[in-house]
Structure formats: C-alpha cells, structure tokens
Design a protein around this motif. Structure first.
Motif, PDB file in Angstrom:
ATOM      1  N   GLY A  19       0.810  -1.218   0.000  1.00  0.00           N
ATOM      2  CA  GLY A  19       0.000   0.000   0.000  1.00  0.00           C
ATOM      3  C   GLY A  19       0.842   1.266   0.000  1.00  0.00           C
ATOM      4  O   GLY A  19       0.410   2.304  -0.521  1.00  0.00           O
ATOM      5  N   LEU A  20       2.046   1.203   0.564  1.00  0.00           N
ATOM      6  CA  LEU A  20       2.933   2.371   0.586  1.00  0.00           C
ATOM      7  C   LEU A  20       3.387   2.742  -0.826  1.00  0.00           C
ATOM      8  O   LEU A  20       3.450   3.921  -1.171  1.00  0.00           O
ATOM      9  N   ARG A  21       3.690   1.737  -1.624  1.00  0.00           N
ATOM     10  CA  ARG A  21       4.080   1.996  -3.015  1.00  0.00           C
ATOM     11  C   ARG A  21       2.909   2.597  -3.787  1.00  0.00           C
ATOM     12  O   ARG A  21       3.067   3.554  -4.557  1.00  0.00           O
ATOM     13  N   LYS A  22       1.710   2.044  -3.547  1.00  0.00           N
ATOM     14  CA  LYS A  22       0.512   2.555  -4.222  1.00  0.00           C
ATOM     15  C   LYS A  22       0.239   4.005  -3.818  1.00  0.00           C
ATOM     16  O   LYS A  22      -0.171   4.820  -4.648  1.00  0.00           O
ATOM     17  N   LEU A  23       0.456   4.319  -2.542  1.00  0.00           N
ATOM     18  CA  LEU A  23       0.287   5.698  -2.082  1.00  0.00           C
ATOM     19  C   LEU A  23       1.261   6.620  -2.803  1.00  0.00           C
ATOM     20  O   LEU A  23       0.878   7.708  -3.264  1.00  0.00           O
ATOM     21  N   GLY A  24       2.517   6.201  -2.904  1.00  0.00           N
ATOM     22  CA  GLY A  24       3.517   7.004  -3.596  1.00  0.00           C
ATOM     23  C   GLY A  24       3.131   7.265  -5.045  1.00  0.00           C
ATOM     24  O   GLY A  24       3.235   8.401  -5.527  1.00  0.00           O
ATOM     25  N   GLU A  25       2.669   6.246  -5.727  1.00  0.00           N
ATOM     26  CA  GLU A  25       2.263   6.400  -7.128  1.00  0.00           C
ATOM     27  C   GLU A  25       1.064   7.341  -7.249  1.00  0.00           C
ATOM     28  O   GLU A  25       1.019   8.189  -8.151  1.00  0.00           O
ATOM     29  N   ALA A  26       0.103   7.210  -6.333  1.00  0.00           N
ATOM     30  CA  ALA A  26      -1.089   8.054  -6.380  1.00  0.00           C
ATOM     31  C   ALA A  26      -0.729   9.518  -6.111  1.00  0.00           C
ATOM     32  O   ALA A  26      -1.205  10.427  -6.809  1.00  0.00           O
ATOM     33  N   GLN A  27       0.129   9.749  -5.112  1.00  0.00           N
ATOM     34  CA  GLN A  27       0.548  11.120  -4.800  1.00  0.00           C
ATOM     35  C   GLN A  27       1.297  11.740  -5.985  1.00  0.00           C
ATOM     36  O   GLN A  27       1.049  12.899  -6.348  1.00  0.00           O
ATOM     37  N   ALA A  28       2.226  10.986  -6.547  1.00  0.00           N
ATOM     38  CA  ALA A  28       3.028  11.494  -7.665  1.00  0.00           C
ATOM     39  C   ALA A  28       2.146  11.821  -8.870  1.00  0.00           C
ATOM     40  O   ALA A  28       2.357  12.827  -9.551  1.00  0.00           O
ATOM     41  N   THR A  29       1.148  10.986  -9.121  1.00  0.00           N
ATOM     42  CA  THR A  29       0.238  11.218 -10.246  1.00  0.00           C
ATOM     43  C   THR A  29      -0.547  12.508 -10.065  1.00  0.00           C
ATOM     44  O   THR A  29      -0.672  13.328 -10.993  1.00  0.00           O
ATOM     45  N   VAL A  30      -1.089  12.714  -8.856  1.00  0.00           N
ATOM     46  CA  VAL A  30      -1.850  13.939  -8.578  1.00  0.00           C
ATOM     47  C   VAL A  30      -0.936  15.158  -8.671  1.00  0.00           C
ATOM     48  O   VAL A  30      -1.286  16.178  -9.277  1.00  0.00           O
ATOM     49  N   TYR A  31       0.249  15.037  -8.093  1.00  0.00           N
ATOM     50  CA  TYR A  31       1.193  16.160  -8.125  1.00  0.00           C
ATOM     51  C   TYR A  31       1.525  16.550  -9.572  1.00  0.00           C
ATOM     52  O   TYR A  31       1.498  17.734  -9.930  1.00  0.00           O
ATOM     53  N   LYS A  32       1.821  15.552 -10.389  1.00  0.00           N
ATOM     54  CA  LYS A  32       2.200  15.827 -11.781  1.00  0.00           C
ATOM     55  C   LYS A  32       1.052  16.485 -12.546  1.00  0.00           C
ATOM     56  O   LYS A  32       1.252  17.473 -13.273  1.00  0.00           O
ATOM     57  N   LYS A  33      -0.151  15.972 -12.365  1.00  0.00           N
ATOM     58  CA  LYS A  33      -1.312  16.511 -13.077  1.00  0.00           C
ATOM     59  C   LYS A  33      -1.552  17.974 -12.707  1.00  0.00           C
ATOM     60  O   LYS A  33      -1.759  18.824 -13.578  1.00  0.00           O
TER      61      LYS A  33
END
Length: 199
Positions: free
Chosen positions: A64-78
């Motif tokens: 879940g920590l990896r998934k959180l990182g991916e989700a945060q990075a995606t929102v940040y980039k967008k």
C-alpha cells in the motif's frame, strides 16, 4: 483531591519526550500493526465538539505504501504541469519516499453537515487526535511525524482518501522504528508564552 503521582509523572514524561522522528531516521523495520491500531484507538478519544468525531484515517503499509507514492506522484504531476510548477525531483520523492516508512496514515477532517460546528473546531479536534497518536507512539518507543507537504493541500488529492468538497486533507502521519535514541528538544519557557490574570 487525591493525586496519583505515578500517573502524573507518566503523562508529563510522555508529553515532554514526544518527538517528531523523520523517515531518514527509521531503521526500515516494520512496526507491528497492533501498535498502529492502538494509536488509532487512542486517536478516537480526542476532544470533539458535539461529538462529531471529524477525523478520518486511511492507513497504508506493505504494498500500500508503493501505491500511495504512485497516487501522490500522479496527482502532483497533473496539478503542477497544469499550473507550470512541476519539479521532477519533487515528483520522484513523492513516488519513492513512502516506502521508507513502516506505515503512513492519511489524516482527513470530514465535515458533519448535520451539526453546526465551525470548521476550525473540527480541524482542531483532528489535530488533538493526531497528538494522541504521537503520545501513543512515544509510549511504545515508535517514531512518527506529521507531514503537511506533498499533495496535502491539493483539492485534487481529496478523492484519493474518501474526502468530499467540504472536507480537508490535513497531512500524512509517517510511522517507523527509530535507528537511535530520540534526541532532546528545546522549548521557550512557558512564561514567554503565557499571561496570568488574577484577582
């Protein structure tokens, strides 16, 4: 009034020895889920006006920590590509640094529309709940810190954590096992920050 000196000393010691312990100071070992559950249990006993209990927690661990990182990075980039503030280094940090923690708790404030409690009081209740988690971590010898960086204040981030338009994402509580003894900290004398009115 009878005072239990043992309880008083225990509370005073916990409060004075609570520290923010950051990810770079974690061993990488995993904190027992039962300790994190106890942190959450103690959080729910925080003061809350009209018993709205506005806190909402989403706990990430393991994969879940990896998934959180991916989700945060995606929102940040967008969000940041749209407004021209994107930074690759920050994007990479959001993508990978989550795995340095044993657990990360997304901390939200969920509004109760049925009760007329001012928003600031609901936010205050959530931060009281976070302090209860901090003190519980201190009692177990666990490190933690509340981060309000990253995507905390991005409106687009709310949906990831089940928060609506009137709710707030208030930060991320990182949890880990400290590599070494938690260092001392300094505070200004309370006399500098308080006034007594008598008579």
């Amino acid at each position: 009034m009878k005072i239990d000196a043992t309880k008083v000393e225990l509370v005073n010691s916990l409060i004075r020895n609570r520290r923010s312990v950051y990810q770079q100071h974690y061993t990488g070992e995993r904190v027992d889920d039962e300790i994190v559950t106890q942190m959450l249990e103690n959080a729910r006993w925080a003061p809350t006006h009209k018993l709205t209990e506005p806190w909402q927690f989403v706990v990430f661990t393991g994969e879940g920590l990896r998934k959180l990182g991916e989700a945060q990075a995606t929102v940040y980039k967008k969000v940041t590509e749209a407004d021209g503030t994107f930074k690759e280094e920050r994007y990479q940090n959001l993508l990978t640094k989550t795995t340095l923690s044993s657990h990360i708790i997304a901390v939200g404030m969920k509004r109760d529309d049925k009760k007329s409690v001012p928003e600031v009081e609901e936010i205050g209740a959530v931060f009281c709940a976070v302090e209860n988690m901090y003190l519980t971590a201190a009692a177990y010898g666990i490190g933690c810190y509340l981060s309000t960086g990253g995507i905390t204040y991005f409106e687009a981030a709310k949906e990831l954590f089940g928060l609506g338009d009137d709710d707030k994402l208030l930060g991320f509580l990182h949890i880990g096992i400290p590599k070494a003894a938690i260092p001392d900290s300094k505070r200004k004398p309370i006399e500098d920050k308080s006034v007594w009115v008598r008579g």
